[in-house]
Design a protein around this motif. Structure first.
Motif, short mmCIF file in Angstrom:
data_model
loop_
_atom_site.label_atom_id
_atom_site.label_comp_id
_atom_site.label_asym_id
_atom_site.label_seq_id
_atom_site.Cartn_x
_atom_site.Cartn_y
_atom_site.Cartn_z
N SER A 165 0.86 -1.18 0.00
CA SER A 165 0.00 0.00 0.00
C SER A 165 0.90 1.23 0.00
O SER A 165 2.12 1.12 0.01
N LYS A 166 0.29 2.40 0.03
CA LYS A 166 1.06 3.64 0.10
C LYS A 166 1.73 3.79 1.46
O LYS A 166 2.61 4.63 1.62
N GLY A 167 1.30 3.00 2.44
CA GLY A 167 1.85 3.10 3.78
C GLY A 167 2.66 1.88 4.17
O GLY A 167 3.04 1.05 3.34
N TYR A 168 2.88 1.79 5.45
CA TYR A 168 3.61 0.70 6.08
C TYR A 168 2.77 -0.56 6.11
O TYR A 168 1.62 -0.55 6.54
N ASP A 169 3.31 -1.67 5.61
CA ASP A 169 2.66 -2.99 5.69
C ASP A 169 3.68 -3.97 6.24
O ASP A 169 4.70 -4.25 5.58
N ALA A 170 3.43 -4.51 7.42
CA ALA A 170 4.40 -5.42 8.05
C ALA A 170 3.71 -6.13 9.22
O ALA A 170 2.49 -6.09 9.37
N GLU A 171 4.50 -6.79 10.05
CA GLU A 171 4.04 -7.43 11.28
C GLU A 171 2.98 -8.49 11.02
O GLU A 171 1.99 -8.61 11.74
N ALA A 172 3.21 -9.29 9.98
CA ALA A 172 2.23 -10.30 9.59
C ALA A 172 2.49 -11.63 10.28
O ALA A 172 3.63 -12.10 10.35
N THR A 173 1.44 -12.25 10.82
CA THR A 173 1.49 -13.60 11.35
C THR A 173 0.30 -14.39 10.82
O THR A 173 -0.71 -13.81 10.42
N VAL A 174 0.42 -15.72 10.85
CA VAL A 174 -0.55 -16.58 10.19
C VAL A 174 -1.35 -17.35 11.23
O VAL A 174 -0.80 -17.85 12.23
N SER A 175 -2.64 -17.49 11.00
CA SER A 175 -3.48 -18.29 11.89
C SER A 175 -3.04 -19.75 11.86
O SER A 175 -2.67 -20.28 10.80
N PRO A 176 -3.06 -20.44 13.02
CA PRO A 176 -2.75 -21.87 13.02
C PRO A 176 -3.65 -22.68 12.09
O PRO A 176 -3.26 -23.75 11.63
N LYS A 177 -4.84 -22.18 11.80
CA LYS A 177 -5.71 -22.85 10.84
C LYS A 177 -5.27 -22.60 9.40
O LYS A 177 -5.73 -23.28 8.48
N GLY A 178 -4.40 -21.60 9.21
CA GLY A 178 -3.86 -21.31 7.88
C GLY A 178 -4.78 -20.54 6.97
O GLY A 178 -4.47 -20.34 5.80
N ASP A 179 -5.91 -20.07 7.50
CA ASP A 179 -6.89 -19.43 6.63
C ASP A 179 -6.85 -17.91 6.66
O ASP A 179 -7.51 -17.25 5.85
N GLU A 180 -6.11 -17.31 7.60
CA GLU A 180 -6.06 -15.86 7.74
C GLU A 180 -4.65 -15.40 8.09
O GLU A 180 -3.88 -16.14 8.73
N ILE A 181 -4.34 -14.17 7.69
CA ILE A 181 -3.10 -13.49 8.09
C ILE A 181 -3.50 -12.17 8.73
O ILE A 181 -4.33 -11.43 8.19
N VAL A 182 -2.94 -11.88 9.89
CA VAL A 182 -3.16 -10.60 10.54
C VAL A 182 -1.90 -9.76 10.37
O VAL A 182 -0.79 -10.30 10.44
N PHE A 183 -2.05 -8.46 10.13
CA PHE A 183 -0.89 -7.61 9.91
C PHE A 183 -1.22 -6.17 10.30
O PHE A 183 -2.39 -5.82 10.51
N THR A 184 -0.17 -5.36 10.40
CA THR A 184 -0.33 -3.93 10.70
C THR A 184 -0.07 -3.13 9.43
O THR A 184 0.84 -3.42 8.66
#
Length: 375
Positions: free
Chosen positions: A177-196
């Motif tokens: 994106s035009k901004g900061y994209d980082a701090e990604a971790t993955v759900s143990p189920k493997g279906d989602e990624i959360v990030f800042t």
């Protein structure tokens, strides 16, 4: 993020999952970097047995996995036979991403060797990895934040999230994106990624699918939100938040935010359902609490904090019950007079991986350790 002098290492490590100036790569861009020559470190494994401190009653054994440099944020593969982590070592001037086996052997750099990197994780199946990097903008390390403003983090707009094969090949943009994209971790189920991301201005938490699609915003309050992790069944998320209080704090926060800066001296831990509902604090100690990770029972959260040091310089590991409320007294887990942080439990809760300045060979060294855990 820089982690240079031992006395300040614990404070600087807080930034770790993180990023720096301004060009946006296309979300469809493919980066095919020249392979970097592999470097065998002075200590390439196996691990070395260390003695836990007498007060560290949860540790029945302890082993050191890395030796020298600044090594942190070591996270398990889904098969739990490898770790992926960030490291500044040898001739590197800022962090790159490495993998290794659980005995410290098989060390391999899997990022491009260019730019700054942070926040790496395996994807389900362990054939792919993700991490944040600035390599699309600059081959070298981008400038550190302006310390004339005190201790601040720089949320570099140049950070984007990449996915690659586990050996580092076939690097592709996953989220930009035009901004900061980082701090990604993955759900143990493997279906989602959360990030800042700062794509909407404020540093907020977002969800996306493993292919980068279906991006959804989870947090909406002014202040920094980051360092998020899912619990064992992927139904809850824990994260660190710096929420300004009062008009004066909010004005100072906004002034720094417009420069891409965050002051992280007060971070409280929060939990929510994975859809963003029921957001609530689980600490309220006014300290810098970070690196939270769920115990496999999904009832307890382990994290690093300087709450036990009146000067706020040293960080140890603590554990709390997520349902006991923010005013509970956290149980202290580590008792080193040097930094301990970035904990991660194995899926069965019998081992804990963390980073520490203990047993360092050189001033400022941060290494990865694995402890046998008992409740």
């Amino acid at each position: 993020m820089p982690r240079r002098v031992a006395i300040f290492t614990s404070s600087l490590l807080l930034l770790a999952c993180h990023a720096e100036p301004n060009m946006q790569p296309s979300s469809t861009a493919v980066v095919d970097p020249e392979p970097e020559p592999e470097r065998e470190p002075e200590h390439a494994g196996p691990s070395v047995a260390r003695e836990p401190l007498p007060q560290e009653v949860h540790f029945t054994a302890l082993r050191q996995l890395t030796f020298g440099g600044e090594n942190a944020e070591a996270y398990l593969s889904f098969a739990e036979d490898q770790l992926i982590f960030q490291s500044t070592r040898d001739e590197l001037e800022c962090d790159q991403i490495f993998t290794m086996k659980l005995d410290g052997s098989g060390l391999s750099m899997v990022s491009t060797g260019k730019g700054r990197t942070t926040c790496s994780y395996f994807l389900p199946g362990d054939q792919k990895i993700l991490y944040a990097s600035t390599h699309a903008v600059a081959e070298g390390c981008l400038p550190p934040p302006d310390r004339s403003k005190g201790y601040v983090w720089k949320l570099y707009d140049e950070f984007d999230i990449y996915v690659a094969n586990a050996d580092g090949s076939d690097v592709k943009v996953l989220s930009a994106s035009k901004g900061y994209d980082a701090e990604a971790t993955v759900s143990p189920k493997g279906d989602e990624i959360v990030f800042t991301s700062t794509r909407d201005g404020d540093p907020e938490l977002y969800l996306m699918k493993p292919d980068g699609s279906d991006v959804r915003r989870l947090t909406h309050a002014p202040g920094y939100d980051g360092g998020a992790f899912f619990n064992a069944d992927g139904t809850k998320i824990v994260w660190r938040a710096n929420r300004p209080e009062g008009e004066d704090e909010l004005a100072k926060y906004e002034e720094l935010r417009t420069e891409g800066l965050v002051r992280p001296t007060r971070l409280e831990l929060m939990v929510m359902n994975a859809d963003g509902s029921d957001q609530r604090a689980i600490t309220a100690n006014g300290a810098a609490n970070f690196g939270p990770f769920w115990h496999p029972d999904s009832e307890r959260v382990i994290f690093a904090s300087n709450v036990g040091d009146p000067e706020g310089r040293n960080f140890d590991l603590y554990i709390v019950n997520e349902s006991a409320g923010p005013d509970q007294t956290a149980e202290r887990v580590t008792f080193s007079d040097e930094f301990d942080g970035f904990p991660m439990f194995t899926g069965d809760g019998t081992q804990l991986i963390f980073a520490s300045n203990r047993e360092h060979e050189n001033e400022g060294d941060t290494n990865v350790f694995i402890a046998d855990w008992v409740d």
